[in-house]
Structure formats: C-alpha cells, structure tokens
Motif scaffolding. Structure first.
Motif, mmCIF file in Angstrom:
data_model
loop_
_atom_site.group_PDB
_atom_site.id
_atom_site.type_symbol
_atom_site.label_atom_id
_atom_site.label_comp_id
_atom_site.label_asym_id
_atom_site.label_seq_id
_atom_site.Cartn_x
_atom_site.Cartn_y
_atom_site.Cartn_z
ATOM 1 N N MET A 121 0.838 -1.204 0.000
ATOM 2 C CA MET A 121 0.000 0.000 0.000
ATOM 3 C C MET A 121 0.877 1.260 0.000
ATOM 4 S SD MET A 121 -1.226 2.638 1.907
ATOM 5 C CE MET A 121 -0.874 2.239 3.617
ATOM 6 N N LEU A 122 1.941 1.257 0.832
ATOM 7 C CA LEU A 122 2.816 2.434 0.923
ATOM 8 C C LEU A 122 3.457 2.735 -0.433
ATOM 9 C CD1 LEU A 122 4.912 2.381 4.209
ATOM 10 C CD2 LEU A 122 3.169 3.984 3.482
ATOM 11 N N PHE A 136 0.914 4.173 -2.615
ATOM 12 C CA PHE A 136 0.519 5.504 -2.163
ATOM 13 C C PHE A 136 1.420 6.587 -2.749
ATOM 14 C CE2 PHE A 136 -0.156 9.046 0.613
ATOM 15 C CZ PHE A 136 -1.445 8.896 1.074
ATOM 16 N N PHE A 137 2.726 6.316 -2.783
ATOM 17 C CA PHE A 137 3.650 7.359 -3.227
ATOM 18 C C PHE A 137 4.016 7.244 -4.703
ATOM 19 C CE2 PHE A 137 4.311 7.253 1.382
ATOM 20 C CZ PHE A 137 4.076 8.578 1.658
ATOM 21 N N ARG A 163 3.721 7.394 -8.784
ATOM 22 C CA ARG A 163 3.037 8.225 -9.784
ATOM 23 C C ARG A 163 3.103 7.575 -11.161
ATOM 24 N NH1 ARG A 163 1.615 13.600 -8.531
ATOM 25 N NH2 ARG A 163 0.883 13.406 -6.392
ATOM 26 N N ILE A 197 -5.078 8.499 -10.022
ATOM 27 C CA ILE A 197 -5.681 8.433 -8.688
ATOM 28 C C ILE A 197 -6.779 7.377 -8.644
ATOM 29 C CG2 ILE A 197 -7.525 10.166 -8.816
ATOM 30 C CD1 ILE A 197 -5.753 10.991 -6.086
ATOM 31 N N LYS A 216 -5.067 4.063 -8.452
ATOM 32 C CA LYS A 216 -4.448 3.925 -7.136
ATOM 33 C C LYS A 216 -5.477 3.478 -6.111
ATOM 34 C CE LYS A 216 -0.695 7.112 -6.364
ATOM 35 N NZ LYS A 216 -0.211 8.239 -5.594
ATOM 36 N N SER A 217 -6.639 4.161 -6.108
ATOM 37 C CA SER A 217 -7.688 3.801 -5.140
ATOM 38 C C SER A 217 -8.096 2.353 -5.359
ATOM 39 C CB SER A 217 -8.913 4.685 -5.307
ATOM 40 O OG SER A 217 -8.548 6.003 -5.464
ATOM 41 N N ILE A 226 -5.209 -0.062 -4.198
ATOM 42 C CA ILE A 226 -5.115 -0.125 -2.734
ATOM 43 C C ILE A 226 -6.317 -0.867 -2.169
ATOM 44 C CG2 ILE A 226 -5.115 1.255 -0.628
ATOM 45 C CD1 ILE A 226 -3.353 3.242 -1.971
#
Lengths: 257, 188
Positions: A29-30, A33-34, A36, A110, A113-114, A117
């Motif tokens: 997840m980390l 999260f970061f 791109r 984004i 990403k959501s 995750i």
C-alpha cells in the motif's frame, strides 16, 4: 451478516501469519501511495486482483460485489481531477471546467491507485480474522498488549454502539425533532447523536477496564496467549509473491508503459 | 497525574472506535452529496479530524489524540475503507498531538482544539499532495483546502469542544478524570 464474510474454502493465504501478511500488504500500500507511475499501478492492481479472485477462497459473485465500492471511488475521484486538475495541453474547456491531457492522466492515476489499494486491502481483510491479527501482532511484533486487548474489547462493543444509534434515531423521530437547515442542522444532528452515544460508550469502556483489571489484566507484564501464532513456510511463499509482484511491476518493459 | 491507567487506554480506544462508527454513517451521507455538491463536501470534511482533538479534550493526557485517531482509522480499515486510512489516521493524529504538545498539554480551550484540527487538516493536505488529490488548478486547490481548513476549525474547535462540555454536564467525565477545581477554571 458475519457469516456472509466467511470464506467458502480455507486457502493457504488464510494460514499465513496474520501480522506478517498485514505488514506485507501495508508495505505494498505504501509503495502504491507514493507512486506516480500509471503502468506500475495498473500491473499491481492486476496482480492483487488476480490474487484475490484465485486464492481468497470467496465466490466470484461476492468478490465482485465487494469490489463495487472501490469502482465507485474510482469514478468519483478520477472525475473531479479530470475536470478541475491542472494541466497545459487543454483538450476541452467550458467555464470553470478544463480538461487537459495532464488532468486526465492524474485522474486515471488516482482512480487506479484507489482501486489497487482497495484490492490489496481486500486481500488482507478477507483472509484474516481480526482477533488473530492482534494476537500475531502481540506475539511476532511485540505490539503492546494493552492496546491490542483494548482494541479487541472495543471492537466487541461496536454492535451495541450501532444499536444505540438506531434507538436514538427512533427516539428522536418519536419526539418529533426537526433539524435546522445548513451548518446549524449538522451541529444539532452531531450533538443529539454523539452526546448519549459517547456517554454510554465511555461508561461501558470504563466498567470493562475495571473488570479486566479485577481479573488481573496487567499492562506491562509478560503474558501467555490463548491463540498461539508463529511463522511457517507459507510466509516465505507470500513474501516471494509480494516481492515478485513489485519486481515485475517495476521492470515492466517499455512498450507496455 | 499524567500517568496512563488502563482505563484511559480503553476509553481512548473506545472513543476512537465510536468515531469510526460515526464516520461510517457520515461517509454514507458524504458519498451521497459528493458528486452533487463538491464545495459542501469540503465543508463537512472536518468530521474526519474530530477524533484526535476530541479524545485529548476528554482524556487530557499526552498521546490521547494519536491513539484515538489510530483506533478510529483502524476501525475504518476493518470495515473496508482500505488500508491507506491508517496512514491518514496516523498523520492527522500526530499533527494534532504536536499542537497539544506545543502547549505542553495544558490548554483545553476552543482555540487550541481548533488549531489542532487545522494541523490535522495540514497533515491530510500533505498526504493528498503525495497521493495525488491535490493535482488541481490553483483556484480549485485554494477553494478545496481553504474550505477544508475552515471546516476543520469549526468541527474540532467549536463542535468537539461543546460536545465535551455537554459530556461534562452528564458527569461521565468524572469517571476518567481526577477532579480538581483548578482544571475546571481553564474551561471558563
């Protein structure tokens, strides 16, 4: 309700050490999260989506239903960014809405990403029992027992809190309470619900703490555990899988990007 | 007096979890209005910062804000909001905690509680910056996070403070706080 969340079959994923599995999924997840990098995120989403559908031991129909909220988040968050995101290469503009190449890209990033995750979280949640997760955290990661047991005890009170919430809703309805409009209404709602809810919860929590201490629960003493957890070969497989997924996603050849 | 007892730990975590439940109901409401009223949803965002300052105002011990914030995020993660909420819970709790620490954990008034909320809001902004929610046009960025800051102050300062006042009137706080008339003076 809870039976609904019981898996059809127990797979190797269920037998991995809960704390170790939690740590691995948290690390994935980390990284997400970061990140791109759209290609990286898409590949990870596919890996863990596949993982979920093949190894979680849940029926496909249920999994699709559980993924639905994440799909909705994908839509709503990517849409806002696509419409109002910053960018130079404008594709279409109308009033305050400006769609550009960059904003579409950041919206996609984004949203993916959501979704990714969400899938990683589902892998952890659907194959792990919360009680065992906390027992493993205490045993393998030396997580303080006072926090773990408090959390587990408080978790047991959640159904009561929800019931009280419903009782409160009914009580307010019977009394014919009409809320004001706007911010004032939000405040009234918040106060009318939270004061009795917190007063009762605090009383209950305090009583429970006293009862636990009366039964000789001590904060800083060595203790034994009812459920014993340990590492096994499965944890090595899981670690290899996670490392593999990250490597493949990172080393994706250029044409796929 | 600043020593943590087991009761404090359990009550703090309970507060976090009750906020987790409230946030769940709040979230349903929020999802409903999200697509229709983008500005309205930022005005309600302060709800997510309430847990830490609320717990500190209640327990009044160092670490209460962070612990309650983590507990609330933990519950949110369990009921399916994704593991990233733990990050948000941690950073928001930590930022509020830093503000209370700056006042040596001795101020329990509206302004300090509100500022703690604003700090949490700053924390959420920093995370959004990395996550990508902040890749907006400059005007949209200012509107979004400006409204969120105002909301943070209103929810954690005004709302949390007055709910704590109401809880004090129910006498439930006497269960967990050692009573001293001196402390009550700070509130007036």
């Amino acid at each position: 309700m809870l039976e609904w969340f019981a898996p059809q079959r127990i797979t190797w994923l269920h037998r991995a050490n809960p704390a170790w599995k939690g740590l691995l999924m948290f690390l994935v997840m980390l990284v997400l999260f970061f990140s791109r990098d759209l290609a990286f995120i898409v590949v990870i989403a596919c890996w863990y989506g596949g993982f979920l559908f093949v190894f979680s031991g849940f029926a496909r129909r249920k999994l699709l239903l559980l993924c639905l909220p994440f799909a909705l988040t994908f839509l709503s968050s990517s849409l806002t960014l696509a419409l109002f995101g910053k960018g130079e290469h404008v594709l279409w503009q109308w009033g305050i809405v400006k769609i550009s190449e960059e904003s579409v890209r950041s919206g996609l990033i984004i949203g993916m990403k959501s979704l990714a995750i969400g899938l990683v979280s589902l892998v952890l949640l659907l194959t792990t029992r919360p009680v065992l997760l906390f027992y493993a955290l205490m045993q393998q990661f030396r997580f303080p027992a006072r926090f773990a047991y408090s959390f587990l005890a408080a978790l047991r009170l959640v159904p009561i809190v929800i019931e009280e919430w419903q009782t409160r809703t009914h009580a307010l309805k019977v009394r014919g309470i009409a809320f004001s409009k706007g911010v004032k209404g939000v405040y009234e709602r918040l106060k009318l619900y939270s004061v009795p809810l917190f007063a009762q919860s605090i009383r209950r929590a305090q009583r429970m703490a006293v009862a636990m201490e009366a039964k000789q629960f001590r904060m800083n003493q060595p203790r034994t555990y009812y459920y014993e957890t340990s590492y096994s070969k499965i944890d090595a497989y899981l670690t290899a899988y996670v490392c593999g997924s990250l490597l493949v996603a990172l080393l994706m050849p250029e044409p796929f990007r | 007096m600043k020593q943590w007892k087991f009761t404090d730990v359990l009550v703090t975590i309970m507060v976090g979890i009750v906020f987790g439940v409230i946030m769940k109901f709040w979230d349903d409401f929020y999802t409903l209005i999200k697509p229709i009223l983008p500005t309205m949803r930022q005005l309600l965002y302060g709800m997510w910062f309430m847990v830490g300052p609320f717990a500190f105002l209640l327990i009044r011990k160092p670490g209460a804000a962070l612990l309650a914030s983590l507990a609330g995020a933990g519950l949110s993660a369990f009921i399916g909001h994704g593991v990233q909420v733990l990050m948000y819970g941690f950073v928001q709790g930590l930022m509020a905690e830093l503000l209370f620490a700056a006042f040596r954990y001795k101020r329990y008034n509206i302004v300090v509680a509100g500022l703690a909320g604003v700090m949490s809001c700053l924390g959420s902004f920093l995370l959004d910056l990395y996550y990508g929610y902040a890749d907006l046009e400059a005007w949209a960025l200012v509107v979004k996070y400006g409204l969120r800051t105002i909301s943070a102050f209103v929810f954690t300062g005004v709302f949390a403070y007055s709910i704590i006042k109401a809880l004090e009137a129910t006498k439930v706080t006497t269960l967990i706080r050692p009573v001293s008339p001196d402390e009550y003076k700070h509130l007036d």
